[in-house]
Structures are given as C-alpha cells and as structure tokens.
Design an enzyme around this catalytic site. Sequence first.
Site, PDB file in Angstrom:
ATOM      1  N   ARG A 178       0.832  -1.208   0.000  1.00 31.03           N
ATOM      2  CA  ARG A 178       0.000   0.000   0.000  1.00 31.03           C
ATOM      3  C   ARG A 178       0.870   1.263   0.000  1.00 31.03           C
ATOM      4  O   ARG A 178       0.434   2.315  -0.437  1.00 31.03           O
ATOM      5  CB  ARG A 178      -0.892   0.036   1.254  1.00 31.03           C
ATOM      6  CG  ARG A 178      -2.027  -0.954   1.263  1.00 31.03           C
ATOM      7  CD  ARG A 178      -2.702  -0.978   2.634  1.00 31.03           C
ATOM      8  NE  ARG A 178      -3.231   0.302   3.049  1.00 31.03           N
ATOM      9  CZ  ARG A 178      -4.405   0.803   2.687  1.00 31.03           C
ATOM     10  NH1 ARG A 178      -5.186   0.111   1.880  1.00 31.03           N
ATOM     11  NH2 ARG A 178      -4.818   1.972   3.123  1.00 31.03           N
ATOM     12  N   ARG A 182       9.924   6.110  -2.434  1.00 33.20           N
ATOM     13  CA  ARG A 182      10.296   7.031  -3.524  1.00 33.20           C
ATOM     14  C   ARG A 182      11.744   7.467  -3.407  1.00 33.20           C
ATOM     15  O   ARG A 182      12.252   7.675  -2.307  1.00 33.20           O
ATOM     16  CB  ARG A 182       9.402   8.273  -3.486  1.00 33.20           C
ATOM     17  CG  ARG A 182       7.931   7.952  -3.608  1.00 33.20           C
ATOM     18  CD  ARG A 182       7.175   9.180  -4.112  1.00 33.20           C
ATOM     19  NE  ARG A 182       5.740   8.944  -4.004  1.00 33.20           N
ATOM     20  CZ  ARG A 182       5.008   9.345  -2.977  1.00 33.20           C
ATOM     21  NH1 ARG A 182       5.550  10.023  -1.983  1.00 33.20           N
ATOM     22  NH2 ARG A 182       3.722   9.077  -2.962  1.00 33.20           N
ATOM     23  N   ARG A 254      -8.825  -6.017  13.233  1.00 32.96           N
ATOM     24  CA  ARG A 254      -8.312  -5.117  14.253  1.00 32.96           C
ATOM     25  C   ARG A 254      -9.284  -3.961  14.369  1.00 32.96           C
ATOM     26  O   ARG A 254      -9.897  -3.532  13.382  1.00 32.96           O
ATOM     27  CB  ARG A 254      -6.938  -4.560  13.856  1.00 32.96           C
ATOM     28  CG  ARG A 254      -5.870  -5.594  13.883  1.00 32.96           C
ATOM     29  CD  ARG A 254      -5.613  -6.159  15.250  1.00 32.96           C
ATOM     30  NE  ARG A 254      -4.736  -5.305  16.040  1.00 32.96           N
ATOM     31  CZ  ARG A 254      -4.345  -5.604  17.271  1.00 32.96           C
ATOM     32  NH1 ARG A 254      -4.784  -6.706  17.870  1.00 32.96           N
ATOM     33  NH2 ARG A 254      -3.522  -4.807  17.920  1.00 32.96           N
ATOM     34  N   ARG A 284      -0.418   6.203  16.307  1.00 34.85           N
ATOM     35  CA  ARG A 284      -0.296   7.509  15.651  1.00 34.85           C
ATOM     36  C   ARG A 284      -1.158   8.546  16.361  1.00 34.85           C
ATOM     37  O   ARG A 284      -2.042   8.198  17.149  1.00 34.85           O
ATOM     38  CB  ARG A 284      -0.656   7.418  14.165  1.00 34.85           C
ATOM     39  CG  ARG A 284      -1.974   6.761  13.873  1.00 34.85           C
ATOM     40  CD  ARG A 284      -2.157   6.532  12.351  1.00 34.85           C
ATOM     41  NE  ARG A 284      -3.447   5.908  12.102  1.00 34.85           N
ATOM     42  CZ  ARG A 284      -3.933   5.626  10.907  1.00 34.85           C
ATOM     43  NH1 ARG A 284      -3.232   5.898   9.835  1.00 34.85           N
ATOM     44  NH2 ARG A 284      -5.117   5.065  10.751  1.00 34.85           N
ATOM     45  N   GLU A 305      -4.195   7.396  18.725  1.00 33.58           N
ATOM     46  CA  GLU A 305      -4.818   6.146  18.257  1.00 33.58           C
ATOM     47  C   GLU A 305      -4.103   4.901  18.784  1.00 33.58           C
ATOM     48  O   GLU A 305      -2.873   4.816  18.755  1.00 33.58           O
ATOM     49  CB  GLU A 305      -4.805   6.134  16.721  1.00 33.58           C
ATOM     50  CG  GLU A 305      -5.482   4.910  16.121  1.00 33.58           C
ATOM     51  CD  GLU A 305      -5.638   5.030  14.611  1.00 33.58           C
ATOM     52  OE1 GLU A 305      -6.245   6.013  14.140  1.00 33.58           O
ATOM     53  OE2 GLU A 305      -5.133   4.148  13.901  1.00 33.58           O
ATOM     54  N   TYR A 353      -9.383  -5.167   2.603  1.00 36.46           N
ATOM     55  CA  TYR A 353      -8.824  -3.883   3.045  1.00 36.46           C
ATOM     56  C   TYR A 353      -8.974  -2.909   1.871  1.00 36.46           C
ATOM     57  O   TYR A 353      -8.101  -2.813   1.023  1.00 36.46           O
ATOM     58  CB  TYR A 353      -7.351  -4.141   3.362  1.00 36.46           C
ATOM     59  CG  TYR A 353      -6.567  -3.091   4.110  1.00 36.46           C
ATOM     60  CD1 TYR A 353      -7.080  -1.843   4.431  1.00 36.46           C
ATOM     61  CD2 TYR A 353      -5.269  -3.365   4.518  1.00 36.46           C
ATOM     62  CE1 TYR A 353      -6.316  -0.920   5.121  1.00 36.46           C
ATOM     63  CE2 TYR A 353      -4.503  -2.448   5.210  1.00 36.46           C
ATOM     64  CZ  TYR A 353      -5.027  -1.229   5.504  1.00 36.46           C
ATOM     65  OH  TYR A 353      -4.267  -0.320   6.188  1.00 36.46           O
ATOM     66  N   ASP A 355      -9.929   0.941   0.160  1.00 37.15           N
ATOM     67  CA  ASP A 355     -10.028   2.383   0.365  1.00 37.15           C
ATOM     68  C   ASP A 355     -11.351   2.886  -0.213  1.00 37.15           C
ATOM     69  O   ASP A 355     -11.997   2.197  -1.006  1.00 37.15           O
ATOM     70  CB  ASP A 355      -8.873   3.087  -0.356  1.00 37.15           C
ATOM     71  CG  ASP A 355      -7.529   2.765   0.290  1.00 37.15           C
ATOM     72  OD1 ASP A 355      -7.511   2.481   1.501  1.00 37.15           O
ATOM     73  OD2 ASP A 355      -6.507   2.792  -0.427  1.00 37.15           O
TER      74      ASP A 355
HETATM   75  N1  UDP Z   1       2.944   0.955   8.328  1.00 37.56           N
HETATM   76  C1  UDP Z   1       4.048   0.921   9.130  1.00 37.56           C
HETATM   77  N2  UDP Z   1       4.541   2.105   9.619  1.00 37.56           N
HETATM   78  C2  UDP Z   1       3.967   3.284   9.357  1.00 37.56           C
HETATM   79  C3  UDP Z   1       2.829   3.318   8.529  1.00 37.56           C
HETATM   80  C4  UDP Z   1       2.334   2.136   8.027  1.00 37.56           C
HETATM   81  O1  UDP Z   1       4.566  -0.138   9.421  1.00 37.56           O
HETATM   82  O2  UDP Z   1       4.453   4.317   9.874  1.00 37.56           O
HETATM   83  C5  UDP Z   1       2.426  -0.329   7.804  1.00 37.56           C
HETATM   84  C6  UDP Z   1       1.367  -0.903   8.730  1.00 37.56           C
HETATM   85  O3  UDP Z   1       1.477  -2.307   8.732  1.00 37.56           O
HETATM   86  C7  UDP Z   1       0.077  -0.452   8.081  1.00 37.56           C
HETATM   87  C8  UDP Z   1       0.436  -0.576   6.609  1.00 37.56           C
HETATM   88  O4  UDP Z   1       1.815  -0.154   6.544  1.00 37.56           O
HETATM   89  O5  UDP Z   1      -1.014  -1.268   8.421  1.00 37.56           O
HETATM   90  C9  UDP Z   1      -0.420   0.244   5.685  1.00 37.56           C
HETATM   91  O6  UDP Z   1      -0.386   1.579   6.127  1.00 37.56           O
HETATM   92  P1  UDP Z   1      -1.552   2.604   5.816  1.00 37.56           P
HETATM   93  O7  UDP Z   1      -1.097   3.935   6.258  1.00 37.56           O
HETATM   94  O8  UDP Z   1      -1.994   2.408   4.416  1.00 37.56           O
HETATM   95  O9  UDP Z   1      -2.714   2.129   6.799  1.00 37.56           O
HETATM   96  P2  UDP Z   1      -4.109   2.870   7.091  1.00 37.56           P
HETATM   97  O10 UDP Z   1      -3.993   4.274   6.612  1.00 37.56           O
HETATM   98  O11 UDP Z   1      -5.119   2.077   6.339  1.00 37.56           O
HETATM   99  O12 UDP Z   1      -4.238   2.766   8.546  1.00 37.56           O
END
Ligand code: UDP
Length: 379
Positions: A178, A182, A254, A284, A305, A353, A355
């Site tokens: 996901r 870059r 989850r 976060r 969170e 999962y 969006d």
């Molecule tokens: N992830 C991570 N560290 C970060 C952000 C994301 O390990 O700082 C991993 C984590 O397993 C997460 C996945 O990347 O579930 C996808 O992140 P995304 O931000 O897409 O999750 P969402 O926004 O759906 O919570």
Amino acid sequence: MGAGYQKRLLIVGAGFSGTVLARELAEKGDLRSLVIDARDHIAGNCHTDRESGTGVMVHRYGPHIFHTSNPVVWDYVQRFSEWVPFINRVKASIPRGVFGLPINLHTINQFFGKCFGPADAKAFVQSLGDHSIREPANFEEQALKFLGKDLYEAFFFGYTKKQWGCDPKDLPASILQRLPVRFNYEDSYYNSRWQVMPKHGYTEVIRNILNHPLIEVKLSTPWEPAMKEEFEHVIFTGPIDQYYDYSEGRLGYRTVFWDQTEALGDFQGNAVINYPDLGVAHTRIHEHKHFAPWENHERTCVFTEFSKETEPGDIPYYPKRLNGDRSILSRYEALANEETKVSFLGRLATYRYLDMHQVIAEALEFSGGFLAANKKTSC
Ligand code: UDP
C-alpha cells in the site's frame, strides 16, 4: 417492517457502498430502496461532524483522505461535494528523530546521514535489501527484500506489530505494498492523481448521495434476518460473518480506539504523526484541524490512536486475512454463492482492506451488473 416496503430493495449499511448503490439504482433503474444502518448516523466509518468545543471537523472513526486515479470515481464524487486539494504528509516520530513518510529521498538521506541523489539512493537501498528473498511471502519479507533491516525495523516492524497485533511474518505482503517508496523528495502519502478532502466533511457527501426521492433511510435500525422476506432483494454491506450469525466462526479484524484531548493552538503541526517505536503504546496521533487547512480554529482536538483485537461489540476496521481467516471466509463465500435474494458488497461484506475510491468503483460496477440482470429478468 410494514407492508409498504414490499417490492423494494433493502440496502444494509449507509457507508459509501450502500449509498452509492442506492443512488445508482434509483437514477439508472428507477428502483426504490430502503437504506438501513444500525448506527444513529449515516456515512459509516467515514462519518464526520464538528466537535462542539473546538469547532473542528472530526473524522469520528479515524482519518479518511480521499484519493483516486480513477476518472470515473473522481467524476462521480464531484457531483456530491466541493472537494479541496489535500496532500497527506505523514511524519514518523522515532527515538532518533522525526522523519518523512512514506520513505522518500529525504527520509533516506536523513536516516543514513547521506546527501544522495535519486540514482545513488536507489542503488544504496537496493544494496541493503535481502537478495536471498525471491518471492516475498509475507509483510516482513517484502520489507526486508526491498528496504533492508534498518529501515524495516525503524519504521515498519513496531508499527505493524502494534497495528495488527501479530508478527509481520504472519501478514500478507500486500499490506506493505500500500505504501510507496520514492527516490525523490515527493512526500505525499499517496500516488493518486486526485488527493482531496470534502469541504464540508464526508457525512455531507453521503447525505447528498442519499438525497433522492426513491431512497429512504432509517437509522438506528439493525439488520434482522426476517427483513429479507419483505424485500425483493437485499444488498448487505455489513460484516459477512455477522450476516451468517458467525456460524463458520469469527473473521479476525483489528479495531482502533482513541484518547481524545483538546488544547489551544497547534499541538503537533501536522495532521498525522506515526509512532513506529514499540516503546510507545499508541500507533499515531491525528490532529484533525490539519485535515482542513482552509479553516481557522483557535483550539485544536487531538486523537491518539491505539489498536486492539476486535471483540464482540467492537467496530471492525482492518480485516486481518490471516490463514485461519481465509479458510473461514471461503466457507462464508460458499454460503453467499448459494443466495438468490441477497448480495454482498463492500469492505466488510467481502472482508477486504479497501479504500474509499475502491469501494465506490465496486459499487458503481455492481449496480451496472445488478441493473443488467434485473432488466433481463423483467423482459
Ligand atoms: N505501516 C508501518 N509504519 C507506518 C505506517 C504504516 O509499518 O508508519 C504499515 C502498517 O502495517 C500499516 C500498513 O503499513 O497497516 C499500511 O499503512 P496505511 O497507512 O496504508 O494504513 P491505514 O492508513 O489504512 O491505517
């Protein structure tokens, strides 16, 4: 349910799936539907409303940033709201400092104390990758193959353990896919062509989608199996295991929850800061006023969170899709395939999962198929 509901469609769930579908069926098929939702508001997990103490528009079930590269979806949503360009620039706070996410040239240079250009950074990161991994079989292997141990451990291992409550080796590689990596200084969290926020929140978007004479909405109305008898067809967008009363077992999800505080001014200077370190319990922090930078608020509201396993009564957020879940899911899918009067649509009903833009695309596609089949039947 009264007799007045006969010969109509019942759509269970007032999130994007159910509401886009109701609107399409109304506009393109002249079909009347009743949309029900167990909660006392529309918009499902996208629900937004203004916090009374601060005036800030809050994403009640966690932040949603609309992004898509699909012109059909982009054209569609523009009918229902004014959208403001919004680039999500996430930061990660780890004991060594604050870094930009997704991993980009700035992150790499800052993390390794280098001044690489794009080509050198790419070669350097490639040299860190584990080349013994050919086809990554899980999240950890995907990270080790493409990023190497140091970046994986700093930014992904702890966050993923906290977020998913399991070893990253047990999670699919697709979860990491996901996130882009870059080798330039672009630090938008997404690659999508359109990255926007609805000017007046998501609940208003959904309200506008539902605003059609052939659509009726009933809130605080949980699905009951007996309802099936009163409608020509049911489209269920809730959890598929709930529909079958968990007869084949519970699918793993989850759930997330927040500690909410209010303060004066600016708390963290950004909409989202991630905390990948395992020494910190939360994953976060969201500061919602930064999701609407075109608004001015003296006070701020801050959501810290946390993630935990979903128990009965909790709201399911993230489908885990571990091996055990997949075999349970295939049994539910077999039951679903036998249904003639019920269809399943969306994130929870298909246990994926997804969006928002993917959910909308699938609802548009589903409605096209449904109308075509309906036409054939009535001819
Ligand atoms: N992830 C991570 N560290 C970060 C952000 C994301 O390990 O700082 C991993 C984590 O397993 C997460 C996945 O990347 O579930 C996808 O992140 P995304 O931000 O897409 O999750 P969402 O926004 O759906 O919570």
